[in-house]
Design an enzyme around this catalytic site. Sequence first.
Site, PDB file in Angstrom:
ATOM      1  N   ASP A 105       0.852  -1.187   0.000  1.00  0.00           N
ATOM      2  CA  ASP A 105       0.000   0.000   0.000  1.00  0.00           C
ATOM      3  C   ASP A 105       0.889   1.239   0.000  1.00  0.00           C
ATOM      4  O   ASP A 105       1.896   1.308   0.705  1.00  0.00           O
ATOM      5  CB  ASP A 105      -0.919  -0.008   1.231  1.00  0.00           C
ATOM      6  CG  ASP A 105      -2.067   0.984   1.083  1.00  0.00           C
ATOM      7  OD1 ASP A 105      -3.214   0.542   0.919  1.00  0.00           O
ATOM      8  OD2 ASP A 105      -1.810   2.216   1.132  1.00  0.00           O
ATOM      9  N   ILE A 106       0.483   2.238  -0.773  1.00  0.00           N
ATOM     10  CA  ILE A 106       1.296   3.448  -0.921  1.00  0.00           C
ATOM     11  C   ILE A 106       1.294   4.292   0.356  1.00  0.00           C
ATOM     12  O   ILE A 106       2.203   5.101   0.569  1.00  0.00           O
ATOM     13  CB  ILE A 106       0.795   4.256  -2.137  1.00  0.00           C
ATOM     14  CG1 ILE A 106       1.899   5.151  -2.684  1.00  0.00           C
ATOM     15  CG2 ILE A 106      -0.476   5.033  -1.821  1.00  0.00           C
ATOM     16  CD1 ILE A 106       1.592   5.734  -4.051  1.00  0.00           C
TER      17      ILE A 106
ATOM     18  N   ASN B 240     -12.997  -3.118   2.164  1.00  0.00           N
ATOM     19  CA  ASN B 240     -14.058  -2.112   2.147  1.00  0.00           C
ATOM     20  C   ASN B 240     -14.900  -2.282   0.882  1.00  0.00           C
ATOM     21  O   ASN B 240     -14.376  -2.625  -0.189  1.00  0.00           O
ATOM     22  CB  ASN B 240     -13.450  -0.711   2.182  1.00  0.00           C
ATOM     23  CG  ASN B 240     -12.780  -0.413   3.499  1.00  0.00           C
ATOM     24  OD1 ASN B 240     -13.336  -0.689   4.557  1.00  0.00           O
ATOM     25  ND2 ASN B 240     -11.573   0.135   3.465  1.00  0.00           N
TER      26      ASN B 240
ATOM     27  N   GLU C  71     -12.234   3.536  -1.353  1.00  0.00           N
ATOM     28  CA  GLU C  71     -11.718   4.607  -2.222  1.00  0.00           C
ATOM     29  C   GLU C  71     -11.474   4.129  -3.644  1.00  0.00           C
ATOM     30  O   GLU C  71     -11.639   4.900  -4.590  1.00  0.00           O
ATOM     31  CB  GLU C  71     -10.390   5.143  -1.651  1.00  0.00           C
ATOM     32  CG  GLU C  71     -10.531   5.856  -0.317  1.00  0.00           C
ATOM     33  CD  GLU C  71      -9.175   6.167   0.308  1.00  0.00           C
ATOM     34  OE1 GLU C  71      -8.135   5.829  -0.292  1.00  0.00           O
ATOM     35  OE2 GLU C  71      -9.177   6.736   1.416  1.00  0.00           O
ATOM     36  N   VAL C  72     -11.013   2.903  -3.765  1.00  0.00           N
ATOM     37  CA  VAL C  72     -10.664   2.379  -5.091  1.00  0.00           C
ATOM     38  C   VAL C  72     -11.688   1.315  -5.474  1.00  0.00           C
ATOM     39  O   VAL C  72     -11.807   0.285  -4.782  1.00  0.00           O
ATOM     40  CB  VAL C  72      -9.239   1.783  -5.091  1.00  0.00           C
ATOM     41  CG1 VAL C  72      -8.901   1.265  -6.479  1.00  0.00           C
ATOM     42  CG2 VAL C  72      -8.216   2.818  -4.632  1.00  0.00           C
TER      43      VAL C  72
ATOM     44  N   HIS D  92     -10.336  -5.241  -3.341  1.00  0.00           N
ATOM     45  CA  HIS D  92      -9.012  -5.467  -2.766  1.00  0.00           C
ATOM     46  C   HIS D  92      -9.158  -5.819  -1.302  1.00  0.00           C
ATOM     47  O   HIS D  92     -10.072  -5.351  -0.624  1.00  0.00           O
ATOM     48  CB  HIS D  92      -8.112  -4.244  -2.925  1.00  0.00           C
ATOM     49  CG  HIS D  92      -8.715  -2.959  -2.445  1.00  0.00           C
ATOM     50  ND1 HIS D  92      -9.660  -2.269  -3.170  1.00  0.00           N
ATOM     51  CD2 HIS D  92      -8.514  -2.243  -1.306  1.00  0.00           C
ATOM     52  CE1 HIS D  92     -10.014  -1.175  -2.499  1.00  0.00           C
ATOM     53  NE2 HIS D  92      -9.339  -1.141  -1.358  1.00  0.00           N
ATOM     54  N   MET D  93      -8.213  -6.619  -0.839  1.00  0.00           N
ATOM     55  CA  MET D  93      -8.109  -6.920   0.589  1.00  0.00           C
ATOM     56  C   MET D  93      -6.838  -6.289   1.106  1.00  0.00           C
ATOM     57  O   MET D  93      -5.781  -6.387   0.479  1.00  0.00           O
ATOM     58  CB  MET D  93      -8.047  -8.428   0.835  1.00  0.00           C
ATOM     59  CG  MET D  93      -9.326  -9.138   0.483  1.00  0.00           C
ATOM     60  SD  MET D  93      -9.401 -10.826   1.150  1.00  0.00           S
ATOM     61  CE  MET D  93      -7.790 -11.476   0.861  1.00  0.00           C
ATOM     62  N   HIS D  94      -6.975  -5.631   2.252  1.00  0.00           N
ATOM     63  CA  HIS D  94      -5.803  -5.110   2.942  1.00  0.00           C
ATOM     64  C   HIS D  94      -5.332  -6.169   3.933  1.00  0.00           C
ATOM     65  O   HIS D  94      -6.127  -6.659   4.737  1.00  0.00           O
ATOM     66  CB  HIS D  94      -6.161  -3.867   3.764  1.00  0.00           C
ATOM     67  CG  HIS D  94      -6.701  -2.722   2.971  1.00  0.00           C
ATOM     68  ND1 HIS D  94      -5.910  -1.678   2.555  1.00  0.00           N
ATOM     69  CD2 HIS D  94      -7.946  -2.433   2.542  1.00  0.00           C
ATOM     70  CE1 HIS D  94      -6.657  -0.787   1.907  1.00  0.00           C
ATOM     71  NE2 HIS D  94      -7.897  -1.222   1.887  1.00  0.00           N
TER      72      HIS D  94
HETATM   73  P1  AMP Z   1      -9.817   1.514   0.240  1.00  0.00           P
HETATM   74  O1  AMP Z   1     -10.062   2.770   1.017  1.00  0.00           O
HETATM   75  O2  AMP Z   1     -10.156   0.270   0.999  1.00  0.00           O
HETATM   76  O3  AMP Z   1     -10.439   1.585  -1.124  1.00  0.00           O
HETATM   77  O4  AMP Z   1      -8.255   1.424   0.055  1.00  0.00           O
HETATM   78  C1  AMP Z   1      -7.549   1.974  -1.017  1.00  0.00           C
HETATM   79  C2  AMP Z   1      -6.088   1.856  -0.681  1.00  0.00           C
HETATM   80  O5  AMP Z   1      -5.342   2.010  -1.864  1.00  0.00           O
HETATM   81  C3  AMP Z   1      -5.574   2.911   0.309  1.00  0.00           C
HETATM   82  O6  AMP Z   1      -5.038   2.244   1.453  1.00  0.00           O
HETATM   83  C4  AMP Z   1      -4.500   3.637  -0.485  1.00  0.00           C
HETATM   84  O7  AMP Z   1      -3.391   4.025   0.307  1.00  0.00           O
HETATM   85  C5  AMP Z   1      -4.124   2.603  -1.517  1.00  0.00           C
HETATM   86  N1  AMP Z   1      -3.548   3.130  -2.739  1.00  0.00           N
HETATM   87  C6  AMP Z   1      -4.004   4.150  -3.490  1.00  0.00           C
HETATM   88  N2  AMP Z   1      -3.213   4.352  -4.549  1.00  0.00           N
HETATM   89  C7  AMP Z   1      -2.236   3.405  -4.485  1.00  0.00           C
HETATM   90  C8  AMP Z   1      -1.104   3.078  -5.295  1.00  0.00           C
HETATM   91  N3  AMP Z   1      -0.822   3.761  -6.403  1.00  0.00           N
HETATM   92  N4  AMP Z   1      -0.322   2.065  -4.909  1.00  0.00           N
HETATM   93  C9  AMP Z   1      -0.593   1.368  -3.783  1.00  0.00           C
HETATM   94  N5  AMP Z   1      -1.644   1.620  -2.982  1.00  0.00           N
HETATM   95  C10 AMP Z   1      -2.456   2.625  -3.324  1.00  0.00           C
END
Ligand code: AMP
Length: 124
Positions: free
Chosen positions: A35-36, A96, A104-105, A109-111
């Site tokens: 994660d960035i 999420n 957000e994305v 995805h799983m964190h």
């Molecule tokens: P969510 O809020 O669950 O959608 O998580 C989106 C995640 O994507 C956040 O933890 C961001 O820090 C991560 N993220 C966004 N852009 C990038 C990227 N270019 N590379 C890696 N992680 C990213």
Amino acid sequence: MTYDYDEQNIFAKILRGEIPNTTVKESEHALAFKDIAPQAPHHVVVIPKGPYVTADHFATEASDDEIADFWRTFGSICRELGVTPDQGAGYRLIANAGSDSGQEVPHFHMHILAGRPLGPMLNS
Ligand code: AMP
């Protein structure tokens, strides 16, 4: 009702190689990268390569091969990080989905979060 997949989301761009990532593991159907903006010493994002918006979308529409590969990839990452409770101090898995969750994305995805005590499951 179904999902519209946004081909311009940032994880789609990562999968197409349009923006860089720090890959942790890649398999036939999944990609895992750092994660960035890490929230813990280990913060890995695991995504399927297919165009799925949420966990439920993936669980209902992905093939058995995609689902098996995704979970196997997740499992091997946890083992390789040394965070499984039988080797280390554990981890938290977060996925999420939608506005209440703060997703957000819009690519499923799983964190994987690990490496420190992670506190209560929810802040509020
Ligand atoms: P969510 O809020 O669950 O959608 O998580 C989106 C995640 O994507 C956040 O933890 C961001 O820090 C991560 N993220 C966004 N852009 C990038 C990227 N270019 N590379 C890696 N992680 C990213």
